[in-house]
Design an enzyme around this catalytic site. Structure first.
Site, mmCIF file in Angstrom:
data_model
loop_
_atom_site.group_PDB
_atom_site.id
_atom_site.type_symbol
_atom_site.label_atom_id
_atom_site.label_comp_id
_atom_site.label_asym_id
_atom_site.label_seq_id
_atom_site.Cartn_x
_atom_site.Cartn_y
_atom_site.Cartn_z
ATOM 1 C CB THR A 1 -0.787 0.055 1.163
ATOM 2 O OG1 THR A 1 -1.825 -1.067 1.216
ATOM 3 C CG2 THR A 1 -1.740 1.380 1.222
ATOM 4 C CE LYS B 1 -5.618 -0.965 1.560
ATOM 5 N NZ LYS B 1 -4.377 -1.667 1.674
ATOM 6 C CE LYS C 1 1.335 2.477 4.365
ATOM 7 N NZ LYS C 1 1.790 1.249 3.695
#
Length: 300
Positions: free
Chosen positions: A110, A185, A253
């Site tokens: 990611t 995502k 994050k």
């Protein structure tokens, strides 16, 4: 990996593949590739983790990304962030240096959409192909081989990689050009952040009101309020258990990537920005490694 593997693998021709990064996601993902019959070479920054993997699965390890990727048809990767990704891909010992022309690099990290586009361009210049392919489903999804994978990149490269990647996926979908997987995502994480905060507030409210919240969730979980988070995290949120799952540090994050991208594209994300700060509060409470459902700790 569970001692009994429930995954049924789609028949596909065995491929020579590499997997770079054997964290909580990469370790079982690479394992599923081996169990599906592919010839797997793994690399991990910590050699001990690679040794543990080869002790559990049929395959070999390599001391550098370049050596792991050498001679492979497809190279899979799942590391921590943009900088980690550049480290294993670029440079003299990076994967790109060992890949033969036409090889496909599938990145499950990611990361930012920008790094996906950047590495895609570098790959093209070397005669390689790059697919950004972040995943959803968490550690359990990786262990069970049931991840949802959101992809960006060339359609031909995607179609070649798909039957191999289905070893650890339940869905592997192309959503657009390079960067589209990472953007999808981000949408996923935006939706989860707001949903978990709403679920936290609902449970906290119900407990203050003196309701049997397990019973309440069982009832409302059969209606419009139903969600994966309610089904899989509701009871543990009531019980105050958070020592598992997708860590708050990881979510922060990811939300940082989301908010950076929103600055670039002008999207307004007031709830996401607020929930990101709520997760910062959870970190301050000592919950860096707690599951993301620990948002409820702020308001109980």
């Amino acid at each position: 990996m569970p001692s009994t593997n429930p995954k049924t693998y789609e028949p596909t021709a065995p491929r020579k593949v590499a997997f770079l990064g054997l964290g909580v996601m990469g370790f079982p993902m690479a394992g599923h590739l081996a169990l599906a019959g592919h010839d797997v070479t793994v690399y991990n920054r910590s050699a001990a983790k690679a040794q543990a993997w080869t002790g559990e699965f049929k395959g070999r390890s390599a001391p550098t990304p370049r050596e792991a990727a050498s001679g492979c048809d497809i190279v899979f990767c799942c590391v921590g962030n943009d900088d980690d990704l550049r480290t294993v891909v670029l440079g003299e010992q990076g994967a790109f240096a060992g890949m033969k022309p036409g090889t496909i690099f599938v990145d499950h990290t990611t990361a930012s959409a920008n790094v996906a586009r950047e590495l895609s361009e570098v790959a093209k210049g070397k005669g390689l192909q790059f697919v950004d392919a972040p995943v959803s489903g968490g550690q359990a999804g990786a262990q069970n081989g049931m991840l949802t994978v959101m992809c960006g990149g060339d359609a031909k490269a995607f179609e070649t990689a798909r039957p191999v990647a289905m070893a650890f996926s339940r869905a592997f979908t192309l959503l657009g050009p390079s960067g589209a997987g990472q953007l999808a995502k981000m949408v996923n994480q935006i939706c989860i952040a707001g949903l978990v905060q709403g679920l936290s507030e609902g449970i906290a409210f119900g407990m203050r009101a003196g309701l049997d919240m397990e019973q309440v969730l069982e009832v409302i979980g059969k209606g419009a309020a139903q969600s994966w988070q309610m089904d899989n995290r509701g009871k543990t949120m009531i019980a105050g258990k958070f020592d598992f799952g997708f860590a708050v540090d990881w979510m922060r994050k990811d939300l940082g990537l989301v908010l950076d991208e929103a600055k670039r594209n002008g999207a307004r994300l007031p709830v996401t920005a607020l929930v990101d700060q709520f997760y910062a509060d959870v970190q301050e409470m000592g919950g860096k490694r707690w599951d993301t459902s620990s948002l409820i700790k702020r308001i109980r």
